[in-house]
Motif scaffolding. Structure first.
Motif, PDB file in Angstrom:
ATOM      1  N   GLY A   1      13.791  17.360   8.392  1.00  0.00           N
ATOM      2  CA  GLY A   1      14.220  17.716   7.037  1.00  0.00           C
ATOM      3  C   GLY A   1      13.754  16.744   5.976  1.00  0.00           C
ATOM      4  O   GLY A   1      14.221  16.766   4.845  1.00  0.00           O
ATOM      5  N   ALA A   2      12.792  15.883   6.294  1.00  0.00           N
ATOM      6  CA  ALA A   2      12.253  14.933   5.314  1.00  0.00           C
ATOM      7  C   ALA A   2      11.362  15.682   4.324  1.00  0.00           C
ATOM      8  O   ALA A   2      10.963  16.821   4.555  1.00  0.00           O
ATOM      9  CB  ALA A   2      11.461  13.845   6.021  1.00  0.00           C
ATOM     10  N   LYS A   3      11.035  15.021   3.219  1.00  0.00           N
ATOM     11  CA  LYS A   3      10.163  15.623   2.218  1.00  0.00           C
ATOM     12  C   LYS A   3       9.178  14.581   1.715  1.00  0.00           C
ATOM     13  O   LYS A   3       9.528  13.428   1.490  1.00  0.00           O
ATOM     14  CB  LYS A   3      10.976  16.157   1.038  1.00  0.00           C
ATOM     15  N   ALA A   4       7.919  15.013   1.535  1.00  0.00           N
ATOM     16  CA  ALA A   4       6.884  14.161   0.965  1.00  0.00           C
ATOM     17  C   ALA A   4       6.326  14.850  -0.273  1.00  0.00           C
ATOM     18  O   ALA A   4       6.146  16.064  -0.280  1.00  0.00           O
ATOM     19  CB  ALA A   4       5.773  13.905   1.979  1.00  0.00           C
ATOM     20  N   PHE A   5       6.062  14.083  -1.313  1.00  0.00           N
ATOM     21  CA  PHE A   5       5.465  14.575  -2.553  1.00  0.00           C
ATOM     22  C   PHE A   5       4.007  14.129  -2.555  1.00  0.00           C
ATOM     23  O   PHE A   5       3.723  12.945  -2.428  1.00  0.00           O
ATOM     24  CB  PHE A   5       6.204  13.987  -3.766  1.00  0.00           C
ATOM     25  N   VAL A   6       3.089  15.097  -2.671  1.00  0.00           N
ATOM     26  CA  VAL A   6       1.667  14.802  -2.543  1.00  0.00           C
ATOM     27  C   VAL A   6       0.920  15.343  -3.755  1.00  0.00           C
ATOM     28  O   VAL A   6       1.006  16.533  -4.064  1.00  0.00           O
ATOM     29  CB  VAL A   6       1.087  15.442  -1.260  1.00  0.00           C
ATOM     30  N   ARG A   7       0.173  14.472  -4.435  1.00  0.00           N
ATOM     31  CA  ARG A   7      -0.639  14.920  -5.574  1.00  0.00           C
ATOM     32  C   ARG A   7      -1.924  15.573  -5.073  1.00  0.00           C
ATOM     33  O   ARG A   7      -2.541  15.078  -4.133  1.00  0.00           O
ATOM     34  CB  ARG A   7      -0.978  13.737  -6.462  1.00  0.00           C
ATOM     35  N   VAL A   8      -2.292  16.689  -5.685  1.00  0.00           N
ATOM     36  CA  VAL A   8      -3.549  17.368  -5.363  1.00  0.00           C
ATOM     37  C   VAL A   8      -4.286  17.666  -6.665  1.00  0.00           C
ATOM     38  O   VAL A   8      -3.683  17.755  -7.731  1.00  0.00           O
ATOM     39  CB  VAL A   8      -3.333  18.678  -4.573  1.00  0.00           C
ATOM     40  N   ALA A   9      -5.587  17.821  -6.566  1.00  0.00           N
ATOM     41  CA  ALA A   9      -6.413  18.066  -7.749  1.00  0.00           C
ATOM     42  C   ALA A   9      -6.421  19.535  -8.153  1.00  0.00           C
ATOM     43  O   ALA A   9      -6.479  19.849  -9.335  1.00  0.00           O
ATOM     44  CB  ALA A   9      -7.846  17.584  -7.498  1.00  0.00           C
ATOM     45  N   ASN A  10      -6.362  20.457  -7.181  1.00  0.00           N
ATOM     46  CA  ASN A  10      -6.487  21.881  -7.500  1.00  0.00           C
ATOM     47  C   ASN A  10      -5.545  22.682  -6.609  1.00  0.00           C
ATOM     48  O   ASN A  10      -5.928  23.168  -5.554  1.00  0.00           O
ATOM     49  CB  ASN A  10      -7.934  22.335  -7.314  1.00  0.00           C
TER      50      ASN A  10
ATOM     51  N   GLU B   1       0.841  -1.192   0.000  1.00  0.00           N
ATOM     52  CA  GLU B   1       0.000   0.000   0.000  1.00  0.00           C
ATOM     53  C   GLU B   1       0.876   1.241   0.000  1.00  0.00           C
ATOM     54  O   GLU B   1       2.088   1.147   0.221  1.00  0.00           O
ATOM     55  CB  GLU B   1      -0.918  -0.021   1.221  1.00  0.00           C
ATOM     56  N   PRO B   2       0.277   2.425  -0.226  1.00  0.00           N
ATOM     57  CA  PRO B   2       1.081   3.652  -0.212  1.00  0.00           C
ATOM     58  C   PRO B   2       1.780   3.834   1.132  1.00  0.00           C
ATOM     59  O   PRO B   2       1.265   3.417   2.172  1.00  0.00           O
ATOM     60  CB  PRO B   2       0.055   4.767  -0.431  1.00  0.00           C
ATOM     61  N   PRO B   3       2.956   4.462   1.127  1.00  0.00           N
ATOM     62  CA  PRO B   3       3.698   4.644   2.384  1.00  0.00           C
ATOM     63  C   PRO B   3       3.033   5.665   3.299  1.00  0.00           C
ATOM     64  O   PRO B   3       2.238   6.485   2.866  1.00  0.00           O
ATOM     65  CB  PRO B   3       5.060   5.168   1.911  1.00  0.00           C
TER      66      PRO B   3
END
Length: 178
Positions: free
Chosen positions: A124-133, A63-65
């Motif tokens: 200092g971690a980074k997360a990439f998150v998809r958004v619709a708008n 599943e997604p992390p």
């Protein structure tokens, strides 16, 4: 956290919640509403998507992390994540009185774990998150006039991106992909 595969359960829950308020809808009507909530025109499209997701089940079931961000101040973390970003505190855990906090915050389909435990994550971690708008989210954040963060929207080769940095140097890149 529910996703599109839980659509039938979501429709049943919606129908029951509306019935509790004396609003009567058929199961089919609530399925159509749930499909629209996922951005699809009709239930048949969502149903096909559910079928496709279950077509080749893996015995492993990856599943997604769940990102874990290190925090040093519960007050500053809640101000940033709940106050500024609009997340909700889902749950919190401490092993005892005067122990470090471990909690989950979420908004829409995104959840993060925040931890005061020194061994859980590095700042200092980074997360990439998809958004619709992204523009709507940017406008919402700008309207809050948060003292410590004034993010902008930048065009990247993969889409429009807005990066925010929490008080502990963790970054979230919200991206509306092309």
């Amino acid at each position: 956290m529910r996703d599109f595969r839980d659509a039938k359960l979501m429709a049943k829950t919606l129908r029951q919640a509306l019935a509790d308020r004396d609003i009567s809808l058929t199961h089919s009507e609530t399925l159509e509403i749930v499909a629209r909530q996922f951005g699809l025109d009709q239930w048949n499209i969502l149903s096909a998507k559910i079928d496709a997701a279950g077509a080749s089940p893996s015995a492993i079931g990856i599943e997604p992390p769940m990102p874990i961000f290190r925090i040093f101040s519960v007050e500053k973390a809640m101000e940033f994540y709940c106050g500024f970003l609009g997340f909700h505190l889902d749950w919190e855990h401490r092993f005892g009185e005067n122990f470090p906090l471990y909690c989950q915050v979420s908004r829409d389909g995104m959840a993060l774990h925040l931890s005061e435990h020194s061994g859980d994550a590095s700042p200092g971690a980074k997360a990439f998150v998809r958004v619709a708008n992204i523009r709507a989210y940017h406008a919402e954040l700008s309207a809050k006039d948060y003292r410590y963060m004034k993010p902008g929207v930048e065009e990247a080769p993969w889409g429009l991106e807005m990066t925010v940095t929490d008080p502990f140097s963790n970054r979230i890149a919200f991206c509306e992909q092309k």
